[in-house]
Design an enzyme around this catalytic site. Structure first.
Site, PDB file in Angstrom:
ATOM      1  N   ALA A 240      34.167  23.774  46.120  1.00 15.01           N
ATOM      2  CA  ALA A 240      34.012  22.001  45.881  1.00 15.01           C
ATOM      3  C   ALA A 240      32.983  21.035  45.031  1.00 15.01           C
ATOM      4  O   ALA A 240      31.723  22.208  44.836  1.00 15.01           O
ATOM      5  CB  ALA A 240      33.328  22.171  47.016  1.00 15.01           C
ATOM      6  N   GLY A 242      35.395  20.419  42.677  1.00 12.91           N
ATOM      7  CA  GLY A 242      36.340  21.028  42.501  1.00 12.91           C
ATOM      8  C   GLY A 242      36.698  20.317  40.593  1.00 12.91           C
ATOM      9  O   GLY A 242      37.752  21.102  40.278  1.00 12.91           O
ATOM     10  N   GLY A 243      35.496  20.329  39.896  1.00 13.02           N
ATOM     11  CA  GLY A 243      35.381  19.759  39.034  1.00 13.02           C
ATOM     12  C   GLY A 243      35.766  21.424  37.987  1.00 13.02           C
ATOM     13  O   GLY A 243      37.115  21.504  37.039  1.00 13.02           O
ATOM     14  N   ASP A 289      34.558  30.663  54.205  1.00 14.24           N
ATOM     15  CA  ASP A 289      32.865  31.503  53.930  1.00 14.24           C
ATOM     16  C   ASP A 289      32.828  33.254  52.517  1.00 14.24           C
ATOM     17  O   ASP A 289      33.522  33.871  52.771  1.00 14.24           O
ATOM     18  CB  ASP A 289      31.920  32.149  55.455  1.00 14.24           C
ATOM     19  CG  ASP A 289      30.639  32.753  54.474  1.00 14.24           C
ATOM     20  OD1 ASP A 289      30.119  32.186  53.419  1.00 14.24           O
ATOM     21  OD2 ASP A 289      30.069  33.164  55.963  1.00 14.24           O
ATOM     22  N   CYS A 380      22.131  25.083  39.148  1.00 15.66           N
ATOM     23  CA  CYS A 380      22.252  23.093  38.248  1.00 15.66           C
ATOM     24  C   CYS A 380      20.540  23.190  39.064  1.00 15.66           C
ATOM     25  O   CYS A 380      20.541  22.116  39.447  1.00 15.66           O
ATOM     26  CB  CYS A 380      23.019  21.965  38.671  1.00 15.66           C
ATOM     27  SG  CYS A 380      23.288  21.721  40.900  1.00 15.66           S
TER      28      CYS A 380
END
Length: 459
Positions: A240, A242-243, A289, A380
């Site tokens: 998620a 989803g990029g 999960d 990130c």
């Protein structure tokens, strides 16, 4: 400070000074609060070309900036990454000063405005009484999230100015019963002139699919590092929104199979919606999960199935070891590299907790990767404990894994720690560190990000 905990800033700053050279703390804080000068558009190559999309964006920006009476930014091809367009923002503008009245928006909306967006209705939290449609207003982000929705007076709490705009909806439109919709404030004087591109990418009447995706450069690079082929079975463990998932699907020319996992049903729905918008049919998403996505042996009730039948079952979790040609582990992390960061409540103890989850996910990925296959680990964040230390730990635990180069080298090397060799660090890529002595380009003026590509040795 962008962080509630000064120790978090100190941790980032000290690591950069040790491994990259002198950087002032003031420069680091300014860097974190400022949006990148460059907007990156990943082209949806399934439905259009970068040449066509560039022309369409240039035409739309020309109209957009003619209203602002300034020259539009130039849309360029990236010299090394074939499927992205680069738009440089014009940060050199006259200083914008706040005026009265003040309109409050949520922190997420404020950050979007700093990166070129207008203010949409769901993001508005407070407007003083007496303000009407057409009034010029100053827009402030609610740093602590404490402004009550519908507040009708001047908000006195902690806030951050993000620009001036024209009000397009009144209080009744925004705060009456029901979910508010539509554009609420046209940002005519943003703090930074980042181009507004999101709506341009959505408007495609001839094909019916989204033509591109706003994405940070290192995030796009993850897909290229993975190097998925049309015949591959690919797993995105923490997919998620989803990029990166949809980029992988595009790189595979909408062939093969991409399995996307996330433990949130709402996020899986978001992945499915993004895939549909981009016209991708080779992506299947499951609520799962990812720490439990690997099963070490065939379930007892499937023991009688032949090999071919069992292979067909590998399209849904949990999966047997050695099932995937490619695996992306874009791990949940402290997100200390996100920009702009106006305020982050994260504490050092919370930052230190992420490595435990990342190691669990890495165990799953290493087990599910086929010999000869490739995985990409990314975050990130600037935090060494979530980046190089995870790779150092993994190499000690999995002798079959080795760090490998990938074909696009545009970031800085990783930090040399533990058992990591100089070659390992050169193969890794770090992004988004400020540099006071070098002019920054689209490869360096981006979010803080870490990428490591690994292969499982055939043996």
């Amino acid at each position: 400070m962008p962080f509630a905990d000064d120790e978090v800033v100190d941790m980032i700053w000290q690591a950069m000074n040790e491994h990259e050279g002198p950087i002032s703390k003031e420069m680091l804080v300014k860097h974190l609060k400022t949006p990148p000068h460059f907007t990156i558009i990943r082209v949806n190559t399934v439905t259009t070309s970068k040449e066509i999309l560039r022309d369409e964006i240039e035409e739309a920006l020309s109209m957009q900036y003619s209203i602002k009476m300034i020259s539009p930014p130039v849309v360029q091809f990236h010299p090394k990454v074939h499927d992205i367009l680069v738009v440089k923002s014009n940060h050199a503008i006259e200083k914008v000063e706040p005026i009265y009245p003040h309109v409050m928006v949520g922190l997420g909306c404020a950050i979007a405005i700093l990166r070129g967006a207008n203010a949409y209705s769901p993001g508005i939290t407070a407007i003083p009484n007496g303000v009407v449609i057409g009034d010029k207003v100053s827009v402030f982000g609610d740093l602590l999230g404490q402004c009550k929705r519908g507040w009708n007076k001047e908000y006195e709490g902690k806030k951050y100015f993000v620009g001036n705009g024209l009000l397009l909806q009144n209080r009744q439109d925004l705060f009456s019963v029901g979910v508010p919709k539509g554009l609420a404030i046209n940002m005519i004087e943003p703090l930074f002139y980042c181009p507004s591109i999101g709506d341009i990418l959505l408007d495609n009447k001839t094909i019916g699919f989204q033509k591109g995706f706003l994405q940070n450069l290192p995030s796009v690079l993850c897909g290229h590092a993975l190097n998925p082929q049309p015949h591959h079975l690919v797993l995105d463990l923490c997919a998620a929104p989803g990029g990166k998932t949809t980029h992988i699907g595009s790189l595979m020319e909408n062939k093969g199979s991409v399995i996307a996992l996330d433990k949130s049903a709402s996020k899986i729905k978001q992945i499915q919606e993004n895939s549909a918008k981009l016209g991708l049919t080779n992506i299947t998403a499951f609520v799962q999960d990812s720490t439990t996505a690997c099963i070490m042996e065939k379930p007892e009730h499937l023991q009688e199935y032949e090999t071919t039948a069992v292979a067909s079952l590998q399209t849904s979790p949990p999966f047997l070891p050695n099932s995937f040609d490619r695996i992306l582990l874009d791990a949940p992390c402290s997100a200390l590299g996100q920009r702009p960061q106006l305020y982050n409540p994260i504490r050092l103890k919370e930052v230190q907790s992420f490595a435990r989850l990342q190691k669990k996910l890495f165990l799953t990925a290493a087990q599910l990767l086929r010999p000869g296959g490739r995985m990409v680990y990314s975050t990130c964040t600037y935090n060494i404990a979530e980046n190089e230390e995870i790779i150092d730990w993994a190499l000690g635990l999995f002798p079959s894994l080795r760090v490998t180069n990938f074909n696009i080298q545009i970031g800085k090397p990783g930090y040399r720690i533990g058992r990591l060799t100089e070659e390992d660090c050169i193969a890794m890529q770090r992004f988004g560190s400020p540099n006071e002595s070098v002019s920054m380009d689209e490869n360096s003026d981006t979010i803080g990000f870490f990428i490591c590509c690994l292969e499982k040795i055939l043996s």
